[in-house]
Design an enzyme around this catalytic site. Structure first.
Site, short mmCIF file in Angstrom:
data_model
loop_
_atom_site.label_atom_id
_atom_site.label_comp_id
_atom_site.label_asym_id
_atom_site.label_seq_id
_atom_site.Cartn_x
_atom_site.Cartn_y
_atom_site.Cartn_z
N GLU A 1 -5.31 -11.65 6.13
CA GLU A 1 -5.96 -10.42 6.61
C GLU A 1 -7.48 -10.54 6.63
O GLU A 1 -8.15 -9.90 7.42
CB GLU A 1 -5.64 -9.25 5.67
CG GLU A 1 -4.23 -8.78 5.69
CD GLU A 1 -3.95 -7.90 4.49
OE1 GLU A 1 -4.00 -6.68 4.63
OE2 GLU A 1 -3.68 -8.45 3.40
N TYR B 1 -12.37 -3.27 4.56
CA TYR B 1 -10.98 -3.70 4.56
C TYR B 1 -10.54 -4.11 3.15
O TYR B 1 -11.28 -4.76 2.42
CB TYR B 1 -10.78 -4.88 5.53
CG TYR B 1 -9.32 -5.09 5.90
CD1 TYR B 1 -8.82 -4.66 7.13
CD2 TYR B 1 -8.42 -5.68 5.00
CE1 TYR B 1 -7.49 -4.83 7.46
CE2 TYR B 1 -7.08 -5.84 5.32
CZ TYR B 1 -6.62 -5.42 6.55
OH TYR B 1 -5.29 -5.58 6.88
N LYS C 1 -7.02 9.38 3.46
CA LYS C 1 -6.98 8.08 4.13
C LYS C 1 -6.26 8.18 5.47
O LYS C 1 -5.23 8.81 5.61
CB LYS C 1 -6.25 7.05 3.28
CG LYS C 1 -6.22 5.71 4.01
CD LYS C 1 -5.42 4.63 3.34
CE LYS C 1 -5.26 3.45 4.29
NZ LYS C 1 -6.53 2.83 4.69
P1 AMP Z 1 -8.76 1.17 7.04
O1 AMP Z 1 -8.59 0.77 5.62
O2 AMP Z 1 -7.46 1.37 7.71
O3 AMP Z 1 -9.66 2.34 7.20
O4 AMP Z 1 -9.43 -0.03 7.86
C1 AMP Z 1 -10.01 -1.13 7.28
C2 AMP Z 1 -11.46 -1.22 7.66
O5 AMP Z 1 -11.62 -1.34 9.09
C3 AMP Z 1 -12.30 0.00 7.30
O6 AMP Z 1 -12.72 -0.02 5.97
C4 AMP Z 1 -13.47 -0.13 8.25
O7 AMP Z 1 -14.42 -1.06 7.79
C5 AMP Z 1 -12.80 -0.68 9.51
N1 AMP Z 1 -12.43 0.42 10.45
C6 AMP Z 1 -11.36 1.22 10.36
N2 AMP Z 1 -11.31 2.09 11.40
C7 AMP Z 1 -12.39 1.84 12.16
C8 AMP Z 1 -12.92 2.38 13.37
N3 AMP Z 1 -12.30 3.37 14.01
N4 AMP Z 1 -14.06 1.87 13.86
C9 AMP Z 1 -14.69 0.86 13.21
N5 AMP Z 1 -14.23 0.31 12.08
C10 AMP Z 1 -13.11 0.77 11.55
N1 PCX Z 2 -5.36 -1.42 5.35
C1 PCX Z 2 -5.36 -1.76 3.98
C2 PCX Z 2 -4.70 -3.09 3.71
C3 PCX Z 2 -3.35 -3.22 4.36
C4 PCX Z 2 -2.25 -3.67 3.49
N2 PCX Z 2 -2.31 -5.06 3.16
C5 PCX Z 2 -1.60 -5.60 2.17
N3 PCX Z 2 -0.74 -4.89 1.50
N4 PCX Z 2 -1.82 -6.85 1.90
C6 PCX Z 2 -6.76 -1.82 3.40
O1 PCX Z 2 -7.75 -1.71 4.15
O2 PCX Z 2 -6.87 -1.96 2.19
C7 PCX Z 2 -4.94 -0.34 5.97
C8 PCX Z 2 -5.30 -0.83 7.28
O3 PCX Z 2 -4.46 0.64 5.56
C9 PCX Z 2 -5.76 -2.05 6.52
MG MG Z 3 -9.91 4.14 7.42
#
Ligand code: AMP
Ligand code: PCX
Ligand code: MG
Length: 487
Positions: free
Chosen positions: A357, A323, A418
């Site tokens: 977050e 995250y 992404k």
């Molecule tokens: P994102 O940046 O949107 O991919 O989500 C933030 C974090 O949540 C990712 O870096 C993963 O560690 C976790 N994550 C996202 N999608 C999944 C999923 N489908 N299952 C498990 N963990 C997830």
């Molecule tokens: N994310 C982002 C962060 C979401 C945006 N937050 C902010 N601007 N403070 C990440 O993982 O970096 C997604 C789902 O995209 C969570």
């Molecule tokens: Mg992702």
């Protein structure tokens, strides 16, 4: 609950009003400890964690309570030693995922601090009567702040009069007598450094390795989407520990099982898939709002699937996520002109504070401890100060990170575009459809989500209602009836 994976303290409420009932969400052992005590100035702490007593260190007329963790297995003793030498400036030296409370003398002076990014939130009330309350959740201070003083380095919490949140990278000293002073311990870097691309790639990998290394503690699971951010974390854990456990969640609406499995196989991970309904993901909303204590609808939408997934993980374990990588790397701005990327990153880095977050509360109410290596201080510092030209290069977003892990992950993963967790799980589209089904106009869906988040916030944060008692359907009905959302 005793587990090496969980810090000695994950939540606290410190008060000069004597020990009283408090209702912290974290689930683990809980103890009431006296931090200082003489006549008027008794300072009591309710501490939740794997070993609450171990979260406190004392020497002379100082007592330090450390919630969360700092590198090198340093506990409250390490903070105390540093504080002894540097006073409040100690917190400029400390990297970590923590909040700390230092009680001076008999309690007539209290110093509080949070890490560089405020990832462990801390709330303060200082009344005109001289009482001081500090807690890792705002809602436990509700009602105490009616006679709360303004405090530097803090922002008032919406809906909770007199309750103030300490800003990220801030240390605040409050004197019972009334004087208080705030100091910056970290600020978002405003400068950019000229770094050779190959050097930048190597540095990003090295700094992430260090961040993962100090935060690995078994039993631990990496939550994996199969995108570059979490895959790079999983690869780093694998390289550091020789093994990695991963879990991916999908819903009846959408999943990322295939890309996540590809990564898991490549790393030889012990991999699990969790399948659930998207309805049960949406049903997490009252819990997410209660735990982030934030009404931002976008953030809550990101956190819904994670909150649902955390329910499936065993209490007493640690969770590592990818995250937050997109914030300093500008990964969320596909399709925007290159020129704008630097400004978009500046905007994102100036608006994270208070969104919570990265708050550990999202996991700690289930007995989990979460860590987010991209927001480790050194990683964040490195990523923020790289020029945007290394973040989007040759038309590739998060170029420097993708390059850094090109030899550790399948080529398909390294080039995978992404997909946000809210998209990959179908959460955003499902919630939108629910609202459209209730007659909300397409152009008003975002407004409806914002209103629902705000109403739930008023119930569970300002109103102190249990999130499990909130009826999301009823809140939705009320919002649709009250607001002009259908026309
Ligand atoms: P994102 O940046 O949107 O991919 O989500 C933030 C974090 O949540 C990712 O870096 C993963 O560690 C976790 N994550 C996202 N999608 C999944 C999923 N489908 N299952 C498990 N963990 C997830
Ligand atoms: N994310 C982002 C962060 C979401 C945006 N937050 C902010 N601007 N403070 C990440 O993982 O970096 C997604 C789902 O995209 C969570
Ligand atoms: Mg992702």
């Amino acid at each position: 609950m005793t587990s090496d994976a969980i810090p000695a303290a994950v939540a606290c409420h410190v008060s000069t009003r004597g020990p009283g009932p408090t209702r912290l969400s974290a689930r683990a052992s809980e103890e009431t400890l006296r931090l200082a005590g003489q006549a008027r100035w008794q300072v009591d702490a309710t501490v939740v964690g794997s070993a609450p007593q171990g979260a406190v260190a004392r020497a002379g007329d100082l007592a330090v309570l450390l919630v969360g963790e700092i590198p090198d297995d340093g506990g409250p003793e390490a903070v105390l030693r540093l504080y002894h030498d540097l006073g409040p400036w100690a917190f400029s030296e400390l990297a970590g995922r923590f909040a700390a409370v230092v009680v001076h003398g008999a309690g007539e002076r209290v110093t509080v601090s949070v890490d560089h990014a405020g990832t462990v939130p801390l709330y303060v009330v200082h009344t005109w009567d001289g009482d001081i309350d500090v807690a890792t959740e705002a809602k436990v201070l509700a009602g105490l702040g009616d006679r709360g003083r303004p405090l530097p380095g803090t922002d008032e919490v919406p809906g909770l009069r007199g309750v103030r949140r300490l800003r990220a990278g801030t240390c605040l000293t409050v004197q019972a007598s009334g004087h208080s002073r705030a100091r910056d311990t970290w600020t978002v870097p405003a400068h950019r450094e000229r770094v050779d691309p190959d050097a930048a790639v190597a540095e990003v990998r090295a700094v992430l390795e260090e961040a993962v290394a100090w935060q690995v503690r078994e039993p631990m699971t990496t939550v994996l989407s199969g995108g570059i951010d979490s895959s790079a974390v999983a690869a780093t854990v694998r390289a550091h520990s020789g093994r990695v456990a991963t879990v991916t969640m999908g819903t009846d609406r959408s999943d990322e099982f295939a890309p996540a499995s590809l990564v898991a196989r490549h790393l030889g991970a012990r991999h699990t898939q969790v399948s659930t309904t998207v309805d049960s993901v949406l049903a997490e909303l009252p819990f997410v709002v209660a735990l982030t204590e934030c009404a931002d609808p976008a953030v809550n939408e990101y956190l819904l699937p994670l909150a649902r997934l955390y329910r499936e993980l065993p209490a007493g374990s640690r969770v590592m996520t990818g995250y937050g990588a997109d914030i300093p790397l500008g990964g969320m701005h596909r399709g925007q002109a290159d020129m704008a990327l630097e400004e978009l990153i500046v905007d994102d880095m100036s608006t994270f504070d208070g969104l919570n977050e990265l708050s550990p509360n999202l996991g700690s109410h289930l007995g989990l401890w979460t860590s987010h290596p991209y927001w480790d201080r050194a990683v964040l510092q490195r990523l923020t100060t790289l020029a945007a030209g290394l973040k989007r290069r040759e038309g590739i977003d998060k170029w420097v990170l993708r390059q850094a892990f090109a030899d550790a992950l399948p080529a398909e993963t390294v080039s995978r575009p992404k997909l946000g967790i809210h998209e990959g799980s179908g959460t955003t589209s499902h919630w939108s459809e629910v609202l459209l089904g209730r007659g909300v106009a397409a152009g008003r869906v975002q407004a409806a989500k914002a209103r629902i988040s705000r109403d739930i916030y008023d119930l569970v944060v300002a109103g102190g209602q249990e999130p499990g008692d909130v009826d999301l359907g009823a809140v939705t009905t009320a919002v649709v009836a009250r607001e002009e959302l259908t026309g």
